[in-house]
Design an enzyme around this catalytic site. Sequence first.
Site, PDB file in Angstrom:
ATOM      1  N   PHE A   1       1.005  -1.156  -0.206  1.00 30.97           N
ATOM      2  CA  PHE A   1       0.012  -0.130  -0.075  1.00 30.97           C
ATOM      3  C   PHE A   1       0.878   1.269   0.068  1.00 30.97           C
ATOM      4  CE2 PHE A   1      -2.439   3.240   2.584  1.00 30.97           C
ATOM      5  CZ  PHE A   1      -3.188   3.489   1.416  1.00 30.97           C
ATOM      6  N   GLN A   2       0.699   2.068  -1.050  1.00 28.50           N
ATOM      7  CA  GLN A   2       1.454   3.401  -1.336  1.00 28.50           C
ATOM      8  C   GLN A   2       2.716   3.206  -1.507  1.00 28.50           C
ATOM      9  OE1 GLN A   2       0.054   6.185   2.060  1.00 28.50           O
ATOM     10  NE2 GLN A   2      -1.680   6.765   0.809  1.00 28.50           N
TER      11      GLN A   2
ATOM     12  N   LYS B   1      10.077   3.023   6.362  1.00 27.36           N
ATOM     13  CA  LYS B   1       9.328   3.098   7.701  1.00 27.36           C
ATOM     14  C   LYS B   1      10.135   2.619   8.837  1.00 27.36           C
ATOM     15  CE  LYS B   1       4.719   3.245   9.720  1.00 27.36           C
ATOM     16  NZ  LYS B   1       3.239   3.074   9.576  1.00 27.36           N
TER      17      LYS B   1
END
Length: 568
Positions: A111-112, A161
């Site tokens: 996702f993204q 992240k």
Amino acid sequence: MKLTGAQIIWECLVREGVTDVFGYPGGAILPAYDAMVDYPIRHVLVRHEQGATHMADGYARASGRVGVAIATSGPGATNMVTGIATAMMDSSPVVCITGQVSSQVIGTDAFQETDITGITLPITKHNWLVTRAADVAPAIYEAFALARSGRPGPVLVDIAKDAQQGSCDFDPDHVDVFDAEASHQRSAGIGAPDDAIALINGARRPVILAGHGVTLAGAEEELRRFAERAQIPVAVTLLGIGALASSHRLNLGMMGLHGEAWVNGAIQQADLLIALGMRFDDRVTGDPRKYAPDARKIHVDVDASELNKIIRVDVGIVGDLREVVRDWLPHVTAADRSDWVAHIDGLKGDAAVRDIKHLPDEGHLYAAHVMHDLSRLTDGRALVVTDVGQHQMWEAQYYKHETRRSLVTSGGLGTMGFALPAAIGAKIACPDKEVWVVVGDGGFQMTMAELATVVQENIDIKVAIINNGYLGMVRQIQHLFYDRRYVAVPITGPDYVKLADAYGLWSMAVDRRAQVVDAVTAAREHRGTAIIDFRVEQEDLVYPTVRSGAALHDMIRRPAPIVETAAD
Ligand SMILES: Cc1ncc(C[n+]2csc(CCOP(=O)(O)OP(=O)(O)O)c2C)c(N)n1
Ligand SMILES: [Mg+2]
């Protein structure tokens, strides 16, 4: 000390002297945002990540300091692309920091997830994908060093992240960083340095071509001393405006497609061109095969790849412009070139740019009126940020810039939508300067969402919308070269006064020449952002212009004065 990757980002930024960043949060960059609140950083929340990059760029161009933009992965990062390319084309030092999905899922269409280092490879000086906390500090330090060294430009650090969340030892004094400055040592270039001096001292009709590099190198003073000592007239590129005060008697004005006819005339008749920190862009040369045919050429640039790229030169010097010109000064003979300067003055009789004195209103409001009056009222000392189109050229022609770093504009990429966000960045970098936005009705509508940023951040800028109801520059091309077949160029817009009202901003509309001075004066006196909707002549044209592919001297001039008599 043990810190998270997210904390290390801010540790490094604070050590780099960063006080302001422009950004927009999202999942992949959230650890960094969470850590940010503990550091002395002003975060400006933008309305679109393109705005963040233009703000960082405007911040850098106005101040010479590195601008910083921050975004999340995927759409946040891709929204930055236009701003990064804009900064790249104009050599503006910008550091972009993006969040990336966690390292374990990179390459899975998570996702993204977007491969932003792949996407921005050709439009950054360099970029990094960081997947471990221990690699954050070296990447950030290198990013700053590279952005500002040599020929400045944008860089991007994409941080997974888990690299933001993970921890490692951080010792700010012992980070293994590649020495970008050392890698930019001056090299010899083409021809011997003495050859340049011999050419300069022997020239009878020399012209200096001053570009953005003069400002980037902080070489304005050296340029002035060199020009004065050798009595050589100076032509400036669009981004070279401000390198020498407009009122300086040796400053000829802007060269190129929409430059003054006499400036291009002087270049075409010169026996020597001394190109300082400019890159012979096609908007400057016209047909390169017919460019300054009688001139020997000296080219000084910090970027070796610019030498002999477009125009073959006799002497090419790679180096810091300030140092190179400083080295020249003691060897340059004081000369009298008054005949040559007087000859160029004579060419002015042939001026194609409209003489403002012969342009009374007669019920018309021309953009030239607005620029002329704005220039006079601000003494040529405001910091003007323009967008792209006809208004950009009128600003360059009629606003007489007296100070350095006083024109911020997208030259190389020609990015509509640049002005408003870049002006926000410029004002944050230089809060004491009077900042004016000069923007077309088309470009303003591309990024006017940043008015909310203006309000939220309590920014004080003055916005002059040059509202002609057209994508004017495209209409101009259709007018001149497509038999006046206007396709997709009439453009409507909102009622800008009501729009300003919706944001709680001061505004007024102006449609007559006689109102310009009062409107500009009122906007200047207003504390806070002011917007003026200048409803100008719709079908005006920028003159002179050069047909694509034509020689520089083959200019299309204004057919006849619109009104011949009466003074303004
Ligand atoms: C993002 C982007 N899209 C398209 C263009 C092509 N373009 C150059 S000038 C121009 C028209 C600009 O219109 P406006 O903002 O109203 O300014 P004006 O020329 O009327 O002063 C266009 C569409 C561009 N430079 N940038
Ligand atoms: Mg327009």
